[in-house]
Design an enzyme around this catalytic site. Structure first.
Site, PDB file in Angstrom:
ATOM      1  CG  ASN A  86      -2.423  17.363 -22.686  1.00  0.00           C
ATOM      2  OD1 ASN A  86      -1.525  16.536 -22.633  1.00  0.00           O
ATOM      3  ND2 ASN A  86      -3.435  17.377 -21.847  1.00  0.00           N
ATOM      4  CG  HIS A 135       5.407  11.750 -26.432  1.00  0.00           C
ATOM      5  ND1 HIS A 135       4.053  11.754 -26.714  1.00  0.00           N
ATOM      6  CD2 HIS A 135       5.600  12.720 -25.496  1.00  0.00           C
ATOM      7  CE1 HIS A 135       3.455  12.673 -25.971  1.00  0.00           C
ATOM      8  NE2 HIS A 135       4.364  13.272 -25.231  1.00  0.00           N
ATOM      9  CE  LYS A 194      -1.246  13.229 -15.396  1.00  0.00           C
ATOM     10  NZ  LYS A 194      -1.582  13.577 -16.790  1.00  0.00           N
ATOM     11  NE  ARG A 228      -4.005  -2.099   2.121  1.00  0.00           N
ATOM     12  CZ  ARG A 228      -3.876  -2.985   3.094  1.00  0.00           C
ATOM     13  NH1 ARG A 228      -3.001  -2.786   4.056  1.00  0.00           N
ATOM     14  NH2 ARG A 228      -4.630  -4.058   3.105  1.00  0.00           N
ATOM     15  NE  ARG A 266      -1.371  17.482 -14.165  1.00  0.00           N
ATOM     16  CZ  ARG A 266      -1.100  16.766 -13.076  1.00  0.00           C
ATOM     17  NH1 ARG A 266      -1.701  17.052 -11.934  1.00  0.00           N
ATOM     18  NH2 ARG A 266      -0.238  15.778 -13.109  1.00  0.00           N
ATOM     19  CD  GLU A 324       6.647  17.005 -23.703  1.00  0.00           C
ATOM     20  OE1 GLU A 324       6.017  17.867 -23.071  1.00  0.00           O
ATOM     21  OE2 GLU A 324       6.077  16.089 -24.340  1.00  0.00           O
ATOM     22  CG  HIS A 339      -1.474  11.751 -28.180  1.00  0.00           C
ATOM     23  ND1 HIS A 339      -2.205  12.215 -27.104  1.00  0.00           N
ATOM     24  CD2 HIS A 339      -0.282  11.387 -27.681  1.00  0.00           C
ATOM     25  CE1 HIS A 339      -1.472  12.131 -26.009  1.00  0.00           C
ATOM     26  NE2 HIS A 339      -0.304  11.634 -26.331  1.00  0.00           N
ATOM     27  CG  HIS A 372       0.800  16.410 -25.786  1.00  0.00           C
ATOM     28  ND1 HIS A 372       1.605  17.524 -25.753  1.00  0.00           N
ATOM     29  CD2 HIS A 372       1.449  15.470 -25.052  1.00  0.00           C
ATOM     30  CE1 HIS A 372       2.682  17.276 -25.016  1.00  0.00           C
ATOM     31  NE2 HIS A 372       2.615  16.043 -24.578  1.00  0.00           N
ATOM     32  CE  LYS A 407       4.076  17.681 -15.568  1.00  0.00           C
ATOM     33  NZ  LYS A 407       4.422  16.353 -16.068  1.00  0.00           N
ATOM     34  CD  GLU A 449      -4.618  15.245 -16.056  1.00  0.00           C
ATOM     35  OE1 GLU A 449      -4.793  14.267 -15.335  1.00  0.00           O
ATOM     36  OE2 GLU A 449      -3.818  15.243 -17.005  1.00  0.00           O
TER      37      GLU A 449
END
Lengths: 368, 368
Positions: free
Chosen positions: B250, B270, B148, B126, B246, B190, B257, B253, B232, B242
């Site tokens: 992107n 990426h 994340k 945990r 936030r 980035e 993507h 992106h 960031k 989010e």
């Protein structure tokens, strides 16, 4: 419907922005008022097991509005199901259904279902809403509070998991009607535990109400569950990170785990082993001069009244107990750490039990 | 050792009780001062991949005191490794080693290693301590902040995961010496993004320092990484859950993507796809009357200076782009939601781009 069906007892578990209510009472399951305010969006997945599904799944669905997108997943019953593979089945089903971050997972069942579904919710798309509908007394008084979720690993129980709080817990006392009597007793062991460690008045109330509880009187059950959850949430709030007072919740568990591990998990129910373990802790507390003989007799009497075992397995030797107890997670360094009773209603953490006193207790404790 | 080796640039990510430092500079890896204060206990497991292990594992171990119980786990390299099965390998190794709740997991590698090891730490017993040692520029400026963690599922990237903060992030700019030039450029995409969405001065600084960055000048790298992480962490602090600002992270992106998905993940890096995607976003912003032709030219110039692609794949039609973009997670209902530029240094969320304007951009944008 009677008034009591319209007004369940509600307890708020205070955790700041993660606070949530526990509603307790009969007839909650099919009533949309208790679930609807806590669903994150329109996508809902109910996860249950093969034993509970035929009993309560359709009643739960009556409590979900017709315009929701509801999916069901029925897993096998039992502790052997509590694996990462089962959680993967839940994730696969969520993704196959195209469920997004605003979905809600509902756990309908006992502790195994609650632990697995909570863990699945904690990690699906980095965390989605989770609702608990515990259908065993043990899950109602134990897993409802504390936020522990997880699964077993071949090398140990609950080794993989997360802390993840539900949005709401719905305790419908009517579901206890179908609970096997042994499991009801196992749940009562944890209820008695809360009285023993922290609330002498509650313990005294349990002594007078045990027959009503075993007879499934809704008012008595509601009161016992509410008080158990309140006591547990007080303890958890005092010690969220499990460093101190939360250890008191393990009264009877070190002895009990030894019995479970020796007998093979599942042969003794967890609550049965805890019941016997609490009696062993009381008798050891007496040998240390803390409890009187009369207090031990009261402890034995209430454990007996709950139809819990009063003797350890016949084949368990002193050395069997000691070998398993030495592996207990609570131990620091090489000292055996035990939860014992200063008096009825007050537990303590003790790591200075003389080995000969412990051995004498283990020797003298009845076997069956 | 020079002075700069003794005093890295340190940035504190403010998250209340979960706050942590990011140390940035050359020569940090083998220096015990930066890791020691953040280890939870004596049990440490370093998880890395087959590419990074021969380059930096022994140097990292020099930064770990001799009296620690250190284990190593080396996984295959690449996005295909980012699976639950790899995380299970980490859990199995931890349990086989008898690691308890006071152990620390160190992720040594790029974003894949960081995401997997962070998730393993989040769920082992945990939650245990986690340290990030990112060795790619992309991981240094992206995964260092935000918490994340997670793995891919056959049905989608990053579908299973958790938010879990590291105890410390150690960015040793020396590790970029071995980074393939394409990956350095992908990381620079980035870095440029932070300037474009939020900091015109930083963007101007990047325009003058791009050659120094591509030449791996330690002072320039340290400044670029520090500023990227600061920007960031400001954005994440404003929007932990989010929902709003936030999303600005992107930029590029949605277009990117689409390119990655169409080409098969891994064929375009990426960051390369994001670089081209940012130029597409800038050109669309120009068509909407927000950016001047000169601002678009500056955007194109800095993306070119970072050696990033300026054209989309030759075989991608307008309909290819639209089909994939319509599936984007950011969309609400049926409206396409894009991150665009009001001006250089200021991004916005826009969900009212006229379909014909978008189609015209996609039609006119160069192919290669």
């Amino acid at each position: 419907m009677s008034d009591s069906r319209n007004a369940p007892c509600t307890l708020e578990v205070a955790l700041g922005s993660r606070s949530y209510p526990i509603h307790i009472g009969p007839g909650l399951l099919g009533d949309p008022r208790w679930l609807a305010p806590h669903l994150a969006g329109r996508q809902v997945m109910v996860v249950t097991n093969e034993t509970v599904a035929p009993l309560y799944l359709s009643r739960l669905r009556q409590g979900l509005a017709a315009d929701l997108e509801v999916r069901e997943l029925v897993l096998p019953d039992g502790e052997a199901t509590k694996t990462l593979a089962s959680v993967e089945r839940i994730w696969d089903a969520l993704l196959a259904a195209g469920f997004n971050r605003r979905c809600t997972l509902i756990a309908l069942g006992g502790g195994v279902i609650g632990d697995m579904v909570g863990f699945a919710a904690a990690c699906y798309q980095r965390g989605v809403a989770f609702v608990q509908v515990p259908t065993t007394l043990l899950a109602q008084v134990d897993s409802s509070v504390g936020g522990k979720t997880g699964v077993n690993h071949p090398r140990g129980k609950n080794m993989i998991g997360a802390f993840w709080q539900p949005r709401v817990v719905l305790v419908d006392t009517d579901t206890l009607v179908t609970l096997p009597p042994r499991e009801l007793s196992a749940g009562l062991a944890e209820v008695i535990k809360y009285g023993l460690i922290r609330d002498a008045d509650f313990l005294a109330w349990l002594e007078t109400e045990m027959d009503a509880l075993r007879g499934l009187d809704p008012a008595a059950l509601t009161r016992a569950i509410e008080r158990s959850c309140t006591l547990k949430s007080q303890i958890v709030a005092e010690d969220e990170t499990e460093q101190g007072v939360r250890a008191l919740l393990n009264l009877g568990h070190t002895f009990g785990h030894a019995i479970e591990a020796h007998q093979g998990y599942g042969n003794w129910l967890h609550g049965e082993a805890v019941g016997t373990g609490m009696l062993m802790a009381a008798e050891l507390s007496c040998r240390l001069g803390w409890l009187s003989d009369e207090e031990v007799a009261r402890t034995r009497a209430i454990i007996e009244a709950a139809a819990l075992p009063l003797a350890a397995p016949a084949e368990m030797s002193v050395e069997d107990f000691l070998a398993i107890m030495r592996l207990d997670k609570k131990n620091l360094d090489s000292r055996l750490r035990l939860i014992l009773l200063r008096t009825l209603g007050e537990a303590c953490i003790h790591d200075a039990t003389p080995p000969e006193t412990l051995a004498a207790l283990l020797e003298a404790f009845p076997r069956r």
